[in-house]
Design a protein around this motif. Structure first.
Motif, short mmCIF file in Angstrom:
data_model
loop_
_atom_site.label_atom_id
_atom_site.label_comp_id
_atom_site.label_asym_id
_atom_site.label_seq_id
_atom_site.Cartn_x
_atom_site.Cartn_y
_atom_site.Cartn_z
N GLN A 216 -0.78 -2.74 -8.78
CA GLN A 216 0.26 -3.60 -8.20
C GLN A 216 0.94 -2.94 -7.00
N PRO A 217 1.47 -1.71 -7.11
CA PRO A 217 2.08 -1.11 -5.92
C PRO A 217 1.09 -0.86 -4.80
N ALA A 218 -0.17 -0.53 -5.18
CA ALA A 218 -1.17 -0.34 -4.14
C ALA A 218 -1.43 -1.64 -3.39
N GLY A 219 -1.51 -2.74 -4.14
CA GLY A 219 -1.67 -4.05 -3.49
C GLY A 219 -0.46 -4.42 -2.65
N ASP A 220 0.74 -4.11 -3.15
CA ASP A 220 1.95 -4.39 -2.36
C ASP A 220 1.96 -3.58 -1.07
N LEU A 221 1.49 -2.33 -1.16
CA LEU A 221 1.43 -1.51 0.04
C LEU A 221 0.46 -2.11 1.05
N VAL A 222 -0.67 -2.56 0.58
CA VAL A 222 -1.64 -3.19 1.47
C VAL A 222 -1.04 -4.44 2.11
N ASN A 223 -0.31 -5.24 1.33
CA ASN A 223 0.32 -6.46 1.88
C ASN A 223 1.39 -6.11 2.91
N ASP A 224 2.17 -5.08 2.64
CA ASP A 224 3.21 -4.68 3.60
C ASP A 224 2.59 -4.26 4.92
N LEU A 225 1.55 -3.44 4.84
CA LEU A 225 0.93 -2.97 6.07
C LEU A 225 0.22 -4.11 6.80
N GLN A 226 -0.36 -5.02 6.05
CA GLN A 226 -1.02 -6.15 6.70
C GLN A 226 0.00 -7.04 7.41
N PRO A 244 -6.50 4.62 8.93
CA PRO A 244 -6.19 5.10 7.58
C PRO A 244 -5.87 3.96 6.62
N PHE A 245 -5.38 2.85 7.16
CA PHE A 245 -5.08 1.71 6.29
C PHE A 245 -6.35 1.11 5.70
N ASP A 246 -7.38 0.96 6.51
CA ASP A 246 -8.65 0.44 6.00
C ASP A 246 -9.26 1.37 4.96
#
Length: 394
Positions: A216-226, A244-246
């Motif tokens: 969940q936090p990893a997915g939230d981090l991906v959403n924030d950066l996206q 690094p995001f990819d």
């Protein structure tokens, strides 16, 4: 004959001369109030941005502590020697940062408690892996709480900028939570192989909980950066963050796929899961300084803009003050020049002296009766005096 009187000097009208100065002063007061209030607001925003930069510096120091602590926990649970060198080095660097900015961020007391727990961890692996898992779990909980404390006291959690807010939320909350939860997930998978069959149901539930806590936090981090990459107007964010995001996004997807139990036994491939967790942690290590640098760059831009706003406010206030002073001074000088007598003033005429000659009257035009009193010739009486002897004879 008219005698011109001496010119009488006018009295200076003091209230009229003071009126421009009073009006200028009355206008200066609200202008000064607005300038002071505007400068205070800008200065307050600048102080908040400077405090947020201190929070970024503190989070930068906590990143190595988080990674070293998770690695130490994995080694302790697996029964390998605990790498204390990396953990001690990270703790010393964080302690130096806390000694410098911890007083302003009000984190010194909490850091002192966390440091005592970190130094109290055994340098050797414990005989009971379950005890090691529990002990390290308590310390990581304190570390995550310190992350939240720094975000709160520094003001990062209330950052008004859209880009900087999502970035600080990702790097200050989601990333450390995902790193800690992924480490616990792998360590629990190792412990599950040693637990008796009677604890199988409990283990499956715990693994599911940790899997959710890691993804969940990893997915939230991906959403924030996206969100930042898609909506940001700065081209630097996309160029610096995308690589690094990819890498982090692919590592999280692999971790999610490998952490899903398969088959009737609900067992996990611990080796592959540990490799995926290592990839995710490596990607997070590369991504964290990039995100923190980007936040710091945005904050420095905001501080520069606030400095320019402060100069504009002071300049505008100074110009307004000079104009009002000039207006009051010009009104004062104009009033003073108006008080002086001029040649157009009507001279005062004094009455003629009673002992002097009578004023000369112009002659009466022909055919027009005189308007003034009729003067009798000298030696002749008035009309009643001439008829008085005749009246006496009668």
């Amino acid at each position: 004959m008219t005698v011109p009187a001496s010119r009488v000097r006018r009295r200076p009208r003091t209230p009229g001369r003071l009126l421009p100065l009073l009006l200028a002063t009355a206008l200066l007061l609200p202008v000064a109030f607005l300038v002071v209030q505007g400068y205070r607001l800008v200065d307050t925003d600048r102080e908040l941005a400077e405090r947020e930069r201190l929070g970024v510096e503190y989070l930068r120091a906590l990143g190595p502590v988080t990674e070293a602590l998770v690695d130490a926990q994995t080694a302790a649970v697996a029964g390998r020697p605990v790498p204390r060198d990396a953990l001690d080095r990270a703790v010393e660097e964080a302690a130096a940062v806390d000694a410098r900015v911890g007083g302003e961020l009000r984190s010194t007391e909490r850091w002192a408690g966390l440091r005592a727990k970190l130094e109290g961890l055994p340098s050797r692996s414990l005989t009971d892996p379950e005890t090691a898992f529990t002990a390290y779990g308590e310390v990581t909980d304190l570390l995550l709480a310190l992350h939240g404390k720094i975000r709160e006291t520094s003001g990062l959690i209330r950052d008004p900028g859209s880009d900087s807010y999502f970035l600080q939320d990702g790097v200050g909350e989601e990333m450390p939570e995902a790193t800690v939860a992924a480490g616990r997930l792998v360590d629990l998978a190792v412990l599950a192989q040693r637990r008796p069959a009677a604890d199988q149901a409990r283990t499956v539930g715990e693994l599911a909980t940790l899997r959710f806590a890691a993804l969940q936090p990893a997915g939230d981090l991906v959403n924030d950066l996206q969100t930042v990459v898609d909506t940001s107007e700065s081209a630097d964010i996309g160029a610096d963050v995308l690589t690094p995001f990819d890498k982090y996004q692919r590592a999280v997807e692999a971790l999610g796929a490998l952490s899903q139990p398969r088959g009737r036994t609900q067992e996990l491939d611990v080796a592959k899961l540990a490799a995926a967790r290592t990839q995710a942690q490596t990607a997070a290590r590369e991504l964290q300084p990039v995100l923190l640098d980007e936040i710091d760059r945005l904050l420095r831009q905001r501080i520069d803009q606030l400095d320019r706003d402060a100069l504009l406010i002071l300049a505008a206030g100074g110009v307004a003050g000079l104009l009002l002073v000039a207006l009051g001074a010009s009104g004062w000088l104009t009033r003073r020049r108006g008080d002086r007598p001029t040649g157009r003033d009507t001279p005062a005429v004094e009455p003629a002296d009673a002992t002097g000659p009578a004023p000369w009257d112009p002659p009466t035009p022909p055919g027009r009766l005189p308007t003034g009193p009729v003067l009798q010739p000298a030696g002749r009486g008035t009309e009643p005096d001439r008829w008085r002897p005749f009246d006496a004879a009668r």
